[in-house]
Design an enzyme around this catalytic site. Structure first.
Site, PDB file in Angstrom:
ATOM      1  N   HIS A  68     -48.629   8.422 -15.303  1.00  0.00           N
ATOM      2  CA  HIS A  68     -48.090   9.705 -15.775  1.00  0.00           C
ATOM      3  C   HIS A  68     -47.837   9.648 -17.284  1.00  0.00           C
ATOM      4  O   HIS A  68     -48.273  10.533 -18.038  1.00  0.00           O
ATOM      5  CB  HIS A  68     -46.791  10.009 -15.022  1.00  0.00           C
ATOM      6  CG  HIS A  68     -46.102  11.266 -15.455  1.00  0.00           C
ATOM      7  ND1 HIS A  68     -46.123  12.425 -14.716  1.00  0.00           N
ATOM      8  CD2 HIS A  68     -45.365  11.562 -16.569  1.00  0.00           C
ATOM      9  CE1 HIS A  68     -45.435  13.368 -15.335  1.00  0.00           C
ATOM     10  NE2 HIS A  68     -44.964  12.870 -16.470  1.00  0.00           N
ATOM     11  N   GLU A  69     -47.141   8.594 -17.725  1.00  0.00           N
ATOM     12  CA  GLU A  69     -46.833   8.464 -19.152  1.00  0.00           C
ATOM     13  C   GLU A  69     -48.069   8.098 -19.966  1.00  0.00           C
ATOM     14  O   GLU A  69     -48.180   8.479 -21.137  1.00  0.00           O
ATOM     15  CB  GLU A  69     -45.733   7.416 -19.361  1.00  0.00           C
ATOM     16  CG  GLU A  69     -44.423   7.730 -18.658  1.00  0.00           C
ATOM     17  CD  GLU A  69     -43.847   9.075 -19.060  1.00  0.00           C
ATOM     18  OE1 GLU A  69     -44.109   9.531 -20.200  1.00  0.00           O
ATOM     19  OE2 GLU A  69     -43.138   9.686 -18.232  1.00  0.00           O
ATOM     20  N   HIS A  72     -49.786  11.266 -21.046  1.00  0.00           N
ATOM     21  CA  HIS A  72     -49.159  11.809 -22.255  1.00  0.00           C
ATOM     22  C   HIS A  72     -49.636  11.043 -23.498  1.00  0.00           C
ATOM     23  O   HIS A  72     -49.982  11.644 -24.523  1.00  0.00           O
ATOM     24  CB  HIS A  72     -47.628  11.671 -22.174  1.00  0.00           C
ATOM     25  CG  HIS A  72     -46.965  12.577 -21.202  1.00  0.00           C
ATOM     26  ND1 HIS A  72     -47.147  13.941 -21.210  1.00  0.00           N
ATOM     27  CD2 HIS A  72     -46.083  12.317 -20.198  1.00  0.00           C
ATOM     28  CE1 HIS A  72     -46.413  14.486 -20.247  1.00  0.00           C
ATOM     29  NE2 HIS A  72     -45.758  13.523 -19.621  1.00  0.00           N
TER      30      HIS A  72
END
Length: 379
Positions: A68-69, A72
């Site tokens: 998820h990170e 980003h």
């Protein structure tokens, strides 16, 4: 941001770190799965098997948060932003952006990348669970990871800045107004309202017998509230200082001490006479040290008349000196990161002035009072 994080490995050039607080959430996940969820959905297994499966599920969540990170971070890199690393901590994970996005468009794509990754992972885990049989051991773990990624995606899309949904909201407001600071203020306000709502709901749940689930909502709301306000205040300070140099904000020609002075002379002639508690020590036009009231108090008062500044002063380090041409933002970061509250401004050890946190905060207060800012145009 994270004082007790440990680097685990590098992934695509990003440092993957884990904060000490992650150990708490990891232990809670393993305990709740091994003692509650797994025995209900997979009856008949032994304690060791439940523990092993709980650890496997926790590691799956660990990997999901990293991905998820990472989404980003990869998009942020695509837009030229620096990333300090990816850290897992008590409330999940964070990609540590060194800079703020330069446009509303980049803010939107960086923010949405994480939830999109979580939705993709939820779909992949769900398909894998159906393919392996949702009733079996492997299928159960995969179904759990599918559901937890779906929850992660939906929760992060809540319009609570600085959650991903709050950043999407900021991108939209920024695109409409062309003012990043004003967009951040409004998104932070929305985040504060939602955070207070989470805290109220959690408190009601806890008082109604909801137990740890209610307390967890209170903690999450408290975290979102502080992060939202902190992000806006940090951006406000950066905007207020943008374009300023240390030479413009420092206190020039400060009162100084000489190494031959006694502490009594320093107290009477400099500190009491001019209401200062700090003085650079200068010899033949060159700054060689610094002394303040706290350092003087380490010497017995009856010895001040015979103790010279040279015996008591603190020697200078590179961290104590800054150049007049340094940006005010860099100086603020230096003061924030270190124990110093005052920095000596010098060129080649030639004293030019002193910059204190009070100097910077005073300028920021004036800029805010005047209502001035540096708007960022949308891209």
């Amino acid at each position: 941001m994270f004082g007790h994080s440990v680097k685990l490995f590098d992934l695509f050039g990003f440092e993957i770190k884990v904060d000490a607080s992650w150990l708490l959430i990891a232990a809670l996940i393993v305990w709740s799965l091994a003692s509650g969820y797994l025995p209900q959905v997979l009856p008949g297994l032994g304690p060791g098997a439940y523990l092993a499966l709980a650890i496997a599920a926790m590691l799956g969540l660990f990997g999901s948060l990293i991905l998820h990170e990472l989404a980003h971070s990869l998009v942020a890199r695509r837009y030229g932003l620096g990333i300090g690393g990816i850290t897992l901590f008590l409330f999940g994970g964070v990609a540590e952006l060194v800079d703020e996005p330069k446009s509303a468009g980049s803010e939107f794509w960086i923010a949405i990348a994480g939830p999109v990754m979580s939705f993709v992972l939820a779909a992949l885990f769900g398909l894998a669970a159906m393919a392996t049989g949702a009733e079996g051991i492997v299928g159960t773990i995969l179904a759990y990871l599918a559901s937890i990624n779906l929850v992660l995606a939906v929760f992060n899309l809540l319009p609570a800045f600085p959650l991903d949904g709050g950043r999407v909201l900021r991108a939209w407001l920024w695109h409409r107004s062309g003012d990043m600071l004003e967009a951040t203020r409004k998104a932070s306000g929305a985040g504060a309202i939602l955070a207070l709502g989470l805290m109220g709901l959690g408190l009601f749940s806890a008082l109604s017998g909801g137990g740890i689930g209610g307390l967890w909502l209170v903690l999450i709301g408290f975290f979102v509230l502080n992060a939202s306000r902190g992000t806006y205040q940090r951006l406000l300070m950066q905007n207020s200082l943008r374009g300023r140099r240390v030479a413009e904000l420092m206190t020039p020609d400060p009162w100084t001490a000489t190494p031959e002075m006694t502490l009594s002379e320093l107290a009477d002639r400099v500190m009491l006479a001019h209401a200062v508690s700090f003085a650079p020590v200068v010899e033949q036009g060159r700054v060689i040290g610094q002394i303040d009231a706290a350092r003087m108090r380490e010497v017995a008062r009856e010895d001040w008349a015979t103790t010279r500044v040279a015996e008591t002063m603190a020697p200078l380090t590179d961290a104590d000196l800054i150049a007049p041409r340094m940006t005010a933002e860099e100086a603020l970061q230096r003061l924030s990161d270190g124990p110093q509250r005052k920095l000596i401004v010098a060129e080649g050890r030639r004293l030019r002035g002193i910059l204190s946190l009070r100097d910077l905060m005073g300028h920021i207060a004036v800029v805010q009072a005047l209502g001035r800012g540096t708007p960022n145009r949308p891209g």
